[in-house]
Design a protein around this motif. Sequence first.
Motif, PDB file in Angstrom:
ATOM      1  N   MET A   1      41.332  16.678  -7.497  1.00  0.00           N
ATOM      2  CA  MET A   1      42.218  17.463  -6.540  1.00  0.00           C
ATOM      3  C   MET A   1      43.841  17.355  -6.349  1.00  0.00           C
ATOM      4  O   MET A   1      44.391  17.874  -5.160  1.00  0.00           O
ATOM      5  CB  MET A   1      41.768  17.659  -4.884  1.00  0.00           C
ATOM      6  CG  MET A   1      40.378  18.060  -4.956  1.00  0.00           C
ATOM      7  SD  MET A   1      39.076  17.147  -3.538  1.00  0.00           S
ATOM      8  CE  MET A   1      40.077  18.322  -2.354  1.00  0.00           C
TER       9      MET A   1
ATOM     10  N   SER B   1      36.946  30.477  -6.149  1.00  0.00           N
ATOM     11  CA  SER B   1      38.549  30.688  -5.459  1.00  0.00           C
ATOM     12  C   SER B   1      39.510  29.747  -6.478  1.00  0.00           C
ATOM     13  O   SER B   1      41.196  29.570  -6.467  1.00  0.00           O
ATOM     14  CB  SER B   1      38.828  29.847  -3.943  1.00  0.00           C
ATOM     15  OG  SER B   1      38.348  28.874  -3.871  1.00  0.00           O
ATOM     16  N   LEU B   2      39.147  28.839  -7.323  1.00  0.00           N
ATOM     17  CA  LEU B   2      39.706  28.078  -7.927  1.00  0.00           C
ATOM     18  C   LEU B   2      40.742  28.910  -9.171  1.00  0.00           C
ATOM     19  O   LEU B   2      42.007  27.745  -9.750  1.00  0.00           O
ATOM     20  CB  LEU B   2      39.161  26.736  -8.537  1.00  0.00           C
ATOM     21  CG  LEU B   2      38.777  25.874  -7.536  1.00  0.00           C
ATOM     22  CD1 LEU B   2      38.044  24.395  -8.283  1.00  0.00           C
ATOM     23  CD2 LEU B   2      39.405  24.952  -7.399  1.00  0.00           C
ATOM     24  N   GLN B   3      40.325  29.676  -9.249  1.00  0.00           N
ATOM     25  CA  GLN B   3      40.985  30.805 -10.923  1.00  0.00           C
ATOM     26  C   GLN B   3      41.569  31.748  -9.783  1.00  0.00           C
ATOM     27  O   GLN B   3      42.005  32.976 -10.928  1.00  0.00           O
ATOM     28  CB  GLN B   3      39.985  31.270 -11.143  1.00  0.00           C
ATOM     29  CG  GLN B   3      38.288  30.500 -11.943  1.00  0.00           C
ATOM     30  CD  GLN B   3      39.487  28.785 -12.451  1.00  0.00           C
ATOM     31  OE1 GLN B   3      40.284  29.244 -13.489  1.00  0.00           O
ATOM     32  NE2 GLN B   3      38.817  27.663 -12.966  1.00  0.00           N
TER      33      GLN B   3
ATOM     34  N   THR C   1      33.609  37.188  -9.133  1.00  0.00           N
ATOM     35  CA  THR C   1      34.092  36.643  -8.071  1.00  0.00           C
ATOM     36  C   THR C   1      35.032  37.747  -7.266  1.00  0.00           C
ATOM     37  O   THR C   1      35.058  37.124  -6.146  1.00  0.00           O
ATOM     38  CB  THR C   1      36.054  36.431  -9.393  1.00  0.00           C
ATOM     39  OG1 THR C   1      35.033  35.729 -10.308  1.00  0.00           O
ATOM     40  CG2 THR C   1      36.837  35.931  -8.545  1.00  0.00           C
TER      41      THR C   1
ATOM     42  N   PHE D   1      33.698  28.571  -3.859  1.00  0.00           N
ATOM     43  CA  PHE D   1      35.009  27.626  -4.012  1.00  0.00           C
ATOM     44  C   PHE D   1      35.443  27.530  -5.554  1.00  0.00           C
ATOM     45  O   PHE D   1      35.911  27.260  -5.875  1.00  0.00           O
ATOM     46  CB  PHE D   1      34.422  25.855  -3.733  1.00  0.00           C
ATOM     47  CG  PHE D   1      34.882  24.963  -3.519  1.00  0.00           C
ATOM     48  CD1 PHE D   1      36.097  24.859  -3.712  1.00  0.00           C
ATOM     49  CD2 PHE D   1      35.096  24.010  -4.924  1.00  0.00           C
ATOM     50  CE1 PHE D   1      37.440  23.667  -4.270  1.00  0.00           C
ATOM     51  CE2 PHE D   1      35.894  22.983  -5.558  1.00  0.00           C
ATOM     52  CZ  PHE D   1      36.610  22.902  -4.928  1.00  0.00           C
ATOM     53  N   GLN D   2      34.225  27.474  -6.266  1.00  0.00           N
ATOM     54  CA  GLN D   2      34.343  27.718  -7.818  1.00  0.00           C
ATOM     55  C   GLN D   2      34.875  28.850  -7.566  1.00  0.00           C
ATOM     56  O   GLN D   2      35.672  29.219  -9.299  1.00  0.00           O
ATOM     57  CB  GLN D   2      32.829  27.382  -8.470  1.00  0.00           C
ATOM     58  CG  GLN D   2      32.380  26.349  -8.034  1.00  0.00           C
ATOM     59  CD  GLN D   2      33.020  25.365  -9.452  1.00  0.00           C
ATOM     60  OE1 GLN D   2      33.925  25.523 -10.545  1.00  0.00           O
ATOM     61  NE2 GLN D   2      32.923  24.309  -8.719  1.00  0.00           N
TER      62      GLN D   2
ATOM     63  N   SER E   1      41.053  30.325  -0.050  1.00  0.00           N
ATOM     64  CA  SER E   1      42.495  29.639  -1.014  1.00  0.00           C
ATOM     65  C   SER E   1      41.195  28.136  -1.493  1.00  0.00           C
ATOM     66  O   SER E   1      40.262  28.115  -0.826  1.00  0.00           O
ATOM     67  CB  SER E   1      43.084  28.655  -0.147  1.00  0.00           C
ATOM     68  OG  SER E   1      43.038  28.350   0.907  1.00  0.00           O
ATOM     69  N   PRO E   2      41.733  27.579  -2.493  1.00  0.00           N
ATOM     70  CA  PRO E   2      40.863  26.396  -2.570  1.00  0.00           C
ATOM     71  C   PRO E   2      41.019  25.199  -1.427  1.00  0.00           C
ATOM     72  O   PRO E   2      40.408  24.531  -1.975  1.00  0.00           O
ATOM     73  CB  PRO E   2      41.986  25.745  -4.339  1.00  0.00           C
ATOM     74  CG  PRO E   2      42.690  26.813  -4.055  1.00  0.00           C
ATOM     75  CD  PRO E   2      42.696  28.228  -3.245  1.00  0.00           C
TER      76      PRO E   2
ATOM     77  N   THR F   1      38.415  26.221   0.898  1.00  0.00           N
ATOM     78  CA  THR F   1      36.946  26.516   0.688  1.00  0.00           C
ATOM     79  C   THR F   1      36.586  25.453  -0.098  1.00  0.00           C
ATOM     80  O   THR F   1      35.432  24.552   0.197  1.00  0.00           O
ATOM     81  CB  THR F   1      36.546  27.508  -0.959  1.00  0.00           C
ATOM     82  OG1 THR F   1      38.016  27.236  -1.570  1.00  0.00           O
ATOM     83  CG2 THR F   1      37.330  28.825  -0.572  1.00  0.00           C
ATOM     84  N   ALA F   2      37.111  24.453  -0.050  1.00  0.00           N
ATOM     85  CA  ALA F   2      36.840  22.883  -0.079  1.00  0.00           C
ATOM     86  C   ALA F   2      36.692  22.275   0.925  1.00  0.00           C
ATOM     87  O   ALA F   2      36.008  21.529   1.060  1.00  0.00           O
ATOM     88  CB  ALA F   2      38.159  22.077  -0.902  1.00  0.00           C
TER      89      ALA F   2
END
Length: 630
Positions: A478, A61-63, A2, A58-59, A88-89, A92-93
Amino acid sequence: MTEFLTQTIWVVPIYSWIGAFLTIPWATGIVRRTGPRPAAYFNLLMTLFACIHGWLIFQASLQEAVQEIQFHWLMVADIDISFVLEVSPVSTAAMEFITSLSLLAQLYALGYMEKDWGLARFFALMGFFEGALIGIVLSNSLFLTYALLEMLTVCTLLIVGFWYAQPLALKAARDAFLTKRVGDILLLIGVVTLATFAGSLTFSDLYTWAYSANLPPLVGNLLGLALIAGPIGKCAQFPLNLWLDEAMEGPNPASVLRNSLVVTCGTYVLIKLVPIVTMISPLTLSVLVVIGTITALGTSMVAIAQIDIKRSLSHSTSAYIGLVFIAVGMQRSDIGVILLVAHAFAKALMFMSIGGVILNTNNQNLAEMGGLGSKMPATSTAFAVGIVGLIGLFPLGGFWAMSEGINAFWFDAPVLVIPFLFVNAVTALGLVRVFRLVFLGKPQAKTRRAPEVPWAMALPMVALTILTLLVPVLMRPMELLSEWEYLNPLAEVTLVISGVVGCTTGALIYLPRTWSRSIRMPLKLFQDLFAYDFYLDELYRYTIVFAVLLFSNITAWIDRYIVDGLVNLVGLGTVFSGQGLKYSVSGKSQFYVLTILLGISLLAIFITWPLNQWSLSQWSLEQWSLFIGH
């Protein structure tokens, strides 16, 4: 793993730029034997890498918590200019959103511009364009953001003027560039001022400074207005809104990105600036609401009177982004994000569908189209889905986005509900009008033989159709949508009624194809008023352009007849004096020495004359009297 992914986020925009550089040998004509298609494949491959890499980030950054990656570019004395990226989510989104739409648009461009001699050059420009867009949403530094906005402006100039042999394309590129320069220069003034006041251009540092800043009201208001000028230009908002419809002279694949991603990135920058503007200039927020309202109401009416299919859709883009400006001005950036997501998917889909129509008919005039629904079923279906996805009809994304806005202002600011309902109804009317003129009715001379689009255009169009249908599903994880129990049923019903009224009116109004402008009053008055953008172009011509031309003519006259006149006078004097002196040459050295001594004496007197005058002025009256008496 990560940590490694998040630390390599800076590579994602570089993928696009690598693809652009790889296309240069074909774009410049160094490689001719293979044709331009390999250049397009290189660019598509790098965009695919960016999309995959961005999805992994993106995946990850969600955590994770929000992180900053900083690169020091220039450190001299107390100056530290750094490139700061935000992981950040949200960022990156947005990055994945851009890479995905860019991948679809470039695949679409491969089919749309298959026979164009400048295919490689177009994909090179698209690569630079995409990289700038990705960099803007990742940037956490106002300095880097401004630099990428400038890159975006240059790419817009080159893409709009892609077919530079056409005078309209050149004019559109020039107007788009100059109009954006107005907002960019004012934004540059704001950036320099902020750097002076805050000592840093990182957004986190600027937020901290703005919280405790104590600027005079005039300075704060001017700074706030300068900061929003750049997004106003990028998002084609009043009074800098005329460039977007002219930019439709460029290739349609670029219009897909321009009407979905460019305006989204401009608003993204505005949302990043709102916390600063809120602290230093509350007046600027009111200005955003006013500008958004004027643009939403005005351009939605302009759109329904256009006969160019691309310009009609571009004006509806300005209207929809006007609603985003209203939401941001009311400090409801969450509503602005929902509106942007719903609009981007639906508008990109509609531009892809009309691109197929333009390609197969070689025509953009709505008055010369018709009967294409049975000949191009996939294209007509995509356009219909785009209409429903944009306006407030249950259950697609446009309904939920409009619903969030109306529910937010229903009690707190009910007057702002009017622009939402008006834009929804008028946009529905205009889009149904376009659908009828293009896909329904009898085939015209240019639409009798129009096959469905090739697979390279059909594949991204079908994929985007599915994504447009799934926008509410994408919004729910989201946490962008409110829960059912918080919605106002009366507001929802009012929104649906406005959409139904707009669609019904667009379906029932009389649409003759024999003329493009009405000749009957008072319809002609209103139709011309809307069709010519409320004569805003003429207003600029007789005010700002006239003043600039007048000032330019005055300065040109002064330069030619006064400045150049004095220089020419000195030159002529030198020539005539030299011509006269040559006849006085005797060849005797003593005469030359005498001439030199006289010249030096006159020069010395000329230089020392002010000193002598000053010395004489120091004498008192008694000294002068004694001198005269003596």
